[in-house]
Write an enzyme that holds these catalytic residues in place. Structure first.
Site, short mmCIF file in Angstrom:
data_model
loop_
_atom_site.label_atom_id
_atom_site.label_comp_id
_atom_site.label_asym_id
_atom_site.label_seq_id
_atom_site.Cartn_x
_atom_site.Cartn_y
_atom_site.Cartn_z
N ASP A 20 4.48 0.41 4.33
CA ASP A 20 3.25 -0.11 4.94
C ASP A 20 2.59 -1.01 3.91
O ASP A 20 1.77 -0.56 3.11
CB ASP A 20 2.30 1.02 5.36
CG ASP A 20 0.99 0.47 5.93
OD1 ASP A 20 0.87 -0.76 6.09
OD2 ASP A 20 0.09 1.28 6.23
N ASP B 35 -0.54 -1.51 12.93
CA ASP B 35 -1.65 -0.58 12.65
C ASP B 35 -2.96 -1.36 12.75
O ASP B 35 -3.63 -1.33 13.77
CB ASP B 35 -1.43 0.04 11.26
CG ASP B 35 -2.62 0.84 10.76
OD1 ASP B 35 -3.52 1.13 11.55
OD2 ASP B 35 -2.66 1.19 9.55
N GLN C 118 0.80 -1.23 0.00
CA GLN C 118 0.00 0.00 0.00
C GLN C 118 0.83 1.29 0.00
O GLN C 118 0.50 2.23 -0.70
CB GLN C 118 -0.91 -0.03 1.23
CG GLN C 118 -1.82 1.16 1.43
CD GLN C 118 -2.70 0.98 2.64
OE1 GLN C 118 -3.70 0.28 2.59
NE2 GLN C 118 -2.32 1.59 3.74
N GLU C 119 1.88 1.34 0.84
CA GLU C 119 2.59 2.61 1.02
C GLU C 119 4.10 2.45 0.98
O GLU C 119 4.65 1.59 1.68
CB GLU C 119 2.22 3.24 2.37
CG GLU C 119 0.74 3.52 2.48
CD GLU C 119 0.31 4.02 3.86
OE1 GLU C 119 1.18 4.49 4.62
OE2 GLU C 119 -0.89 3.93 4.15
N ARG D 288 -5.35 9.54 8.04
CA ARG D 288 -6.05 8.45 7.36
C ARG D 288 -6.01 8.72 5.85
O ARG D 288 -5.73 9.84 5.42
CB ARG D 288 -7.53 8.35 7.80
CG ARG D 288 -7.76 8.06 9.25
CD ARG D 288 -7.04 6.84 9.79
NE ARG D 288 -7.29 5.58 9.12
CZ ARG D 288 -7.99 4.56 9.62
NH1 ARG D 288 -8.55 4.68 10.82
NH2 ARG D 288 -8.13 3.42 8.98
N SER D 289 -6.36 7.72 5.06
CA SER D 289 -6.32 7.95 3.61
C SER D 289 -7.42 8.92 3.17
O SER D 289 -7.26 9.65 2.19
CB SER D 289 -6.42 6.63 2.86
OG SER D 289 -7.54 5.90 3.27
P1 PGA Z 1 -6.26 3.91 5.82
O1 PGA Z 1 -4.74 3.62 5.47
O2 PGA Z 1 -6.37 5.26 6.39
O3 PGA Z 1 -6.92 3.72 4.50
O4 PGA Z 1 -6.65 2.84 6.82
C1 PGA Z 1 -3.66 4.08 6.22
C2 PGA Z 1 -2.83 2.96 6.78
O5 PGA Z 1 -3.08 1.77 6.51
O6 PGA Z 1 -1.89 3.25 7.52
ZN ZN Z 2 -1.27 1.11 7.88
#
Ligand code: PGA
Ligand code: ZN
Length: 426
Positions: A242, A310, A162-163, A364-365
Site C-alpha cells: 500500500d 482505498d 506506507q505499507e 485503521r492506523s
Molecule cells: P490509515 O492508513 O488508517 O492511516 O488511513 C491505512 C491505509 O492507508 O490503508
Molecule cells: Zn491504504
C-alpha cells in the site's frame, strides 16, 4: 429494543482520543464498540468530530460523546428497531449532512457497530455469521495481510511507500497462516539486526528501518520469508503493497527516492517491481485525483495483480460505482469508519461484488482493541483482511479473533477464495 445508551472518551493506539459506546438491550445484555481513526485519510471520507481547543491538541471527542449520550440516545431509546438498515438510516437522517460531520462519523460508526453486535446477539448468532446472513454469503476465514514494514505517514523513516504486507496465501488454514506471519515477522527483525538496522516500529507495528527505497524493503522482506523457511509466492508467502500515493504526489508528479515520476513512469516502476518480486496486490498505487493513472495502471497490471482502491473509493458506494464504470481498479478496501455505518459498508461490498471487484477488509492506523473488522471479513467471505503486524495488542486483537472463530468453526474454509474478477469480461 435498547434500554440504555452510553458513550465515553478513551484512547486509541497512538494515544489520541477516540470513543467507545455501550448499548444495553432489553434483557440486560450490553454490546460495545469503539471507533478507529486513520492518519493517511482520503479526501472524501466521512468526517470525524473533534473538539478543537487546547486539550489533546484539539483532538478530543467530548462533543461526539455528548452527541451519543443525548441526541443519539434519545433516538435509539425512542422505539424498537426492526433492522440494522432502519437504525443506520435513522442515524444518517438525524445527522442530516452528507459527510456525517454534525454528529461525527466517529460517533455514528461506533453506534452502528455496537448495534450490529446487538442484532447478532438477538438473533443468537456470532457477529460474523449474522453479517454473512445479512449479505447472503457463506463465511470464509480471510488471508491475513500482515504489515511488517512501515513507511509513509505511519513512520518517521525516509521510505515513501506506507505499507509492505506479507500474505500467507499458501497456508492450509488460518492457524498456519498466523504462524507463518509471526515467523516471517520475527525473521525480518533478525535480518534487520544482522544489518545493524533499527528495529523500531511504525504505527501499525511493522518495522520502520532507515531505508528509502521500495526495492530495499522488498529485498529485506523476501530474505525474511526465505529465512523463515517459506517460499516467496502464491504457494507460500506473497507480498502486498500500500504505497498510499496521495502522500508522495505533489503538483501532478510523484516524488520518490529523490526523483520525480510522471504517472506513466510510476506505472512502469510498479511493472518492474511486480516482475521482480512476488507481489499479489497494490493498494493506492496512485493518488486519488490521478484518475487517468488508475485506469492506465489497471489496464497494464490488472490481470497480474489486485489493484485496490482505498483513498480513491473511501468505502463509498457512489465513488465505487464510478470507479467500476471507469475500470479504475479491480478491488476495494472496506473500512467502516470511512463511510460511517455498517449498512453502507455492506452496500459497498455488494456493489463491488456485482461489478466484478474483490474486497479487502481493513483496520485503521489508529486502532482500539475492537475486533469488529475480523468478523466483518469472515462474514463477507471476501478472503482478505489487513490489520497491521502480527504484534501489538490492537493489531493482534483482530488476528486473535480470527483464531477464535477458526477454533469454534473448524469447517469454515480459509483462503482468498474465487476471485470475483473471474466473471469480469476481459
Ligand atoms: P490509515 O492508513 O488508517 O492511516 O488511513 C491505512 C491505509 O492507508 O490503508
Ligand atoms: Zn491504504
Amino acid at each position: 429494543t435498547f434500554t440504555a445508551v452510553h458513550a465515553l472518551q478513551i484512547l486509541d493506539s497512538r494515544g489520541h482520543p477516540t470513543l467507545q459506546v455501550a448499548l444495553t438491550c432489553q434483557g440486560g445484555s450490553v454490546l460495545t464498540a469503539s471507533a478507529p481513526s486513520g492518519a493517511s485519510t482520503g479526501t472524501h471520507e466521512a468526517v470525524e468530530l473533534r473538539d478543537g481547543g487546547r486539550n489533546y491538541s484539539g483532538r478530543g471527542v467530548e462533543s461526539a460523546v455528548a452527541g451519543i449520550n443525548t441526541a443519539i440516545a434519545e433516538l435509539l431509546l425512542s422505539r424498537p428497531w426492526p433492522s440494522q438498515r432502519s437504525l443506520d438510516g435513522a442515524l444518517c437522517e438525524l445527522d442530516g449532512t452528507a459527510d456525517k460531520s454534525r454528529l461525527g462519523a466517529n460517533a455514528i460508526v461506533a453506534v452502528s457497530m455496537a448495534a450490529a453486535r446487538a442484532f447478532a446477539s438477538v438473533a443468537g448468532q456470532p457477529l460474523h455469521a449474522w453479517i454473512g446472513k445479512t449479505v447472503g454469503r457463506a463465511g470464509r476465514l480471510p488471508v491475513p495481510h500482515f504489515n511488517v514494514l512501515n513507511g509513509g505517514a505511519h513512520a518517521a523513516n525516509p521510505l515513501a511507500f506506507q505499507e509492505f504486507m506479507i500474505a500467507p496465501t499458501g497456508a492450509r488454514n488460518l492457524p498456519e497462516a498466523i504462524r507463518w506471519g509471526s515467523e516471517v515477522y520475527h525473521a525480518l527483525g533478525t535480518v534487520l539486526r544482522a544489518k545493524g538496522m533499527s528495529t523500531g516500529l511504525g504505527d501499525e507495528g511493522g518495522y520502520a528501518p532507515e531505508i528509502s527505497s521500495a526495492q530495499e524493503a522488498l529485498e529485506l522482506i523476501t530474505k525474511a520469508i526465505e529465512e523463515a523457511g517459506h517460499s516467496p509466492g502464491t504457494d507460500g508467502v506473497s507480498i502486498a503493497l500500500d504505497p498510499a500515493a496521495n502522500y508522495f504526489y505533489r503538483d501532478g508528479v510523484y516524488e520518490l527516492n529523490g526523483s520525480s515520476y510522471s504517472s506513466t513512469e510510476l506505472v512502469g516502476y510498479y511493472e518492474k517491481l511486480v516482475a521482480n518480486y512476488p507481489i499479489r496486490s497494490l493498494e493506492d498505487p496512485l493518488a486519488e485525483e490521478d484518475a487517468h493513472g488508475w485506469t492506465e495502471l489497471t489496464a497494464r497490471l490488472g490481470n497480474l495483480v489486485q489493484v485496490v482502491g482505498d483513498d480513491i473509493f473511501v468505502t463509498n458506494p457512489e465513488l465505487l460505482r464510478t470507479g467500476i464504470q471507469n475500470a479504475s481498479a479491480n478491488a476495494v478496501l472496506l473500512k467502516p469508519n470511512q463511510i460511517g455505518t455498517v449498512s453502507q459498508t455492506l452496500d459497498t461490498f455488494t456493489i463491488a461484488e456485482h461489478g466484478g471487484f474483490s474486497s479487502m477488509v481493513s483496520h485503521r492506523s489508529g486502532e482500539t482493541m475492537d475486533s469488529f473488522v475480523a468478523d466483518l471479513a469472515v462474514g463477507l467471505g471476501c478472503g482478505q483482511l489487513k490489520s497491521g503486524a502480527p504484534a501489538r495488542g490492537e493489531r493482534v486483537a483482530k488476528y486473535n479473533r480470527l483464531l477464535e472463530i477458526s477454533d469454534a468453526h473448524p469447517l469454515l474454509p480459509y483462503g482468498l477464495g474465487t476471485p470475483h474478477r473471474e466473471t469480469e469480461p476481459n
